[in-house]
Scaffold this active site. Structure first.
Site, mmCIF file in Angstrom:
data_model
loop_
_atom_site.group_PDB
_atom_site.id
_atom_site.type_symbol
_atom_site.label_atom_id
_atom_site.label_comp_id
_atom_site.label_asym_id
_atom_site.label_seq_id
_atom_site.Cartn_x
_atom_site.Cartn_y
_atom_site.Cartn_z
ATOM 1 N N HIS A 315 -15.397 -86.079 -30.323
ATOM 2 C CA HIS A 315 -14.660 -86.294 -29.064
ATOM 3 C C HIS A 315 -13.745 -87.515 -29.123
ATOM 4 C CE1 HIS A 315 -17.908 -89.205 -28.310
ATOM 5 N NE2 HIS A 315 -17.134 -89.728 -27.386
ATOM 6 N N LYS A 319 -9.555 -92.115 -31.301
ATOM 7 C CA LYS A 319 -9.652 -93.577 -31.374
ATOM 8 C C LYS A 319 -9.139 -94.106 -32.703
ATOM 9 C CE LYS A 319 -13.009 -95.036 -28.078
ATOM 10 N NZ LYS A 319 -14.415 -95.361 -27.866
ATOM 11 N N HIS A 344 -6.283 -92.312 -26.489
ATOM 12 C CA HIS A 344 -7.170 -91.744 -27.510
ATOM 13 C C HIS A 344 -7.607 -90.322 -27.145
ATOM 14 C CE1 HIS A 344 -10.747 -92.882 -25.072
ATOM 15 N NE2 HIS A 344 -11.381 -91.987 -25.789
HETATM 16 FE FE LIG Z 1 -16.848 -91.797 -26.533
HETATM 17 FE FE LIG Z 2 -13.585 -91.704 -25.346
#
Ligand SMILES: [Fe+2]
Ligand SMILES: [Fe+2]
Length: 463
Positions: A315, A319, A344
């Site tokens: 998920h 990032k 992100h």
């Molecule tokens: Fe997370």
């Molecule tokens: Fe997140």
């Protein structure tokens, strides 16, 4: 249970785009490097099975890259993404290195702090660079093995930064001691970086300039032959390159991935994601665990649980595209930094949507910060637009963020984290998911679950 088979190359190409983001490279860098390197391999007359290993080494060369991002940011007081991008243009001569260090160290820090940083780098630069590269290479090789790649691929990743004349890192091996895949990957990587930043002629000149020092001269000769062909450059610049590289996977047969293999790839790639910041170490794994506890408690079937575990593991893949100067900041983020942090989720969706079989994962990755009251991001979806899969993962995500250390506060006890979740029930998170999590935690051995914590965290969920 249903079984699927998808092309391994399709998945690895998509994941390589996440690696480009971490390296601060223009999108498609690993794919272009793969195109250049497999041409060199063919020009050298490598057999098909070796070409196939080379192909995956080239796509995965940056697997360990996220593991040194936090350290670069801390040491150089700099944005790790632009630092990594610009560092690749430096050839190692003292003049260039000094210009680079002075130009990149602590540009946003106070003068005294900046000066201390520069002195530290000048005094310990060699050791610092060796440590950074060692971490990156070893980690990358380990993850390649976890993804079931051969020793040939893992060793290719491991020795990516070694130079023909022995002046590379981390070990300083030279000549044919360096695995052939690593030699080709280094040359191809430099060729792409220079052709993207300064054009075809600059790339050809740079490869020629570093022959015998950085590069195996026989590979430079092979590259020079390829570089004389206009169609090579035309295809490299084509917007169809991704498909062309996918379709030209060497070997008798394209490698296929079944569900078990996809699980292994997701788990391995979660390590790349979590290595990005000391505060996210272990986060993806734990979100997958909490997600699975909630899903089991809600009676979701095994196929659904498998999808949710994978979605939880990946998920936060976006990032990788956020600088550590934002991710690890020990203070409140300003508006620009907060905007960068929020991106992100879009990056996660973008990366995962390139894999046909991961369409559900892309949807969940893109929406895991949405809230039932419409105040989430990036789209501000409302309750009826947020499916149960997203609600489950986002509940697990916030629970882990609350019960792990963050750059700006320590971990909180489970009871307090649950109380906070309940305060936002129906507004931020779904009470059905919170209830399921609470029931699952009550029957699990809580102390054991949180005991393995070191220093870990996720998003700034309270904001
Ligand atoms: Fe997370
Ligand atoms: Fe997140």
């Amino acid at each position: 249970m249903r079984t699927i088979q998808i092309r391994l190359a399709e998945i690895i190409e998509a994941l390589s785009k996440a690696l480009d983001l971490t390296e601060g490279q223009p999108p498609g860098h690993c794919i272009r490097t793969c195109y250049i390197g497999t041409h060199i391999g063919r020009e050298m007359g490598m057999p098909d099975d070796q070409l196939q290993e080379l192909y995956y080494t080239l796509l995965l060369k940056d697997l360990g890259c996220s593991s040194n991002a936090a350290r670069i940011c801390e040491l150089y007081m700099a944005d790790d993404l632009s630092f990594k991008r610009d560092f690749k243009l430096v050839d190692g001569s003292l003049g260039q290195v000094l210009r680079f260090v002075l130009g990149h160290t602590g540009m946003q820090a106070g003068l005294a702090e900046r000066f201390r940083g520069i002195v530290n780098i000048l005094q310990n630069g060699g050791k610092i660079a060796t440590d950074l590269i060692q971490t990156r290479c070893q980690r990358g090789a380990e993850i390649a093995r976890q993804m079931r790649f051969s020793d040939g691929v893992a060793d290719g990743v491991l020795s990516l930064d070694e130079h023909w004349n022995g002046g590379g890192k981390p070990v300083g091996i030279s000549g044919e001691e360096i695995p052939l895949y690593s030699r080709i990957a280094l040359l191809s990587q430099v060729a792409d970086i220079f052709q993207m930043s300064a054009g075809r002629e600059a790339a050809i000149a740079e490869i020629g300039k570093r022959a015998d020092t950085w590069f195996d001269p026989s590979l430079c000769t092979a590259f020079a032959r390829i570089a004389g062909r206009d169609d090579f450059w035309e295809t490299l610049a084509s917007d169809q390159l991704e498909t062309i590289v996918l379709e030209s996977e060497p070997g008798q047969q394209a490698i296929m991935a079944d569900d078990d293999y996809l699980d292994d790839i997701a788990a391995a790639f979660a390590r790349v994601i979590d290595a990005k910041s000391p505060y996210t170490s272990g986060h993806s794994d734990r979100v997958a665990l909490f997600t699975d506890l909630i899903a089991e408690e809600m009676g979701i079937d095994e196929d659904g649980r498998r999808l949710l575990r994978r979605a939880a593991l990946l998920h936060d893949i976006g990032k990788l595209g956020v600088s550590n100067s934002v991710l690890d900041k020990p203070a409140k983020l300003d508006d620009i930094e907060w905007g960068a942090m929020k991106r992100h989720a879009e990056f996660s969706e973008m990366i995962l949507s390139h894999i046909g079989a991961f369409a559900d994962l892309a949807r969940i990755g893109g929406a895991h910060h949405e809230r039932l009251d419409g105040k989430g991001y990036p789209r501000g979806l409302t309750a009826e637009e947020i499916p149960m899969e997203v609600r489950i993962v986002s509940t697990a995500d916030v629970f882990d963020a609350l019960t792990a250390d963050r750059p700006y506060r320590a971990a909180m006890p489970i009871s307090k984290a649950l109380a906070i979740l309940w305060e936002g029930a129906g507004e931020s998170h779904d009470p059905i998911c919170i209830e399921a999590l609470q029931r699952a935690l009550a029957s699990a051995d809580l102390e054991r679950l949180r005991d393995e914590d070191t220093a870990e965290t996720d998003d700034r969920v309270a904001a």
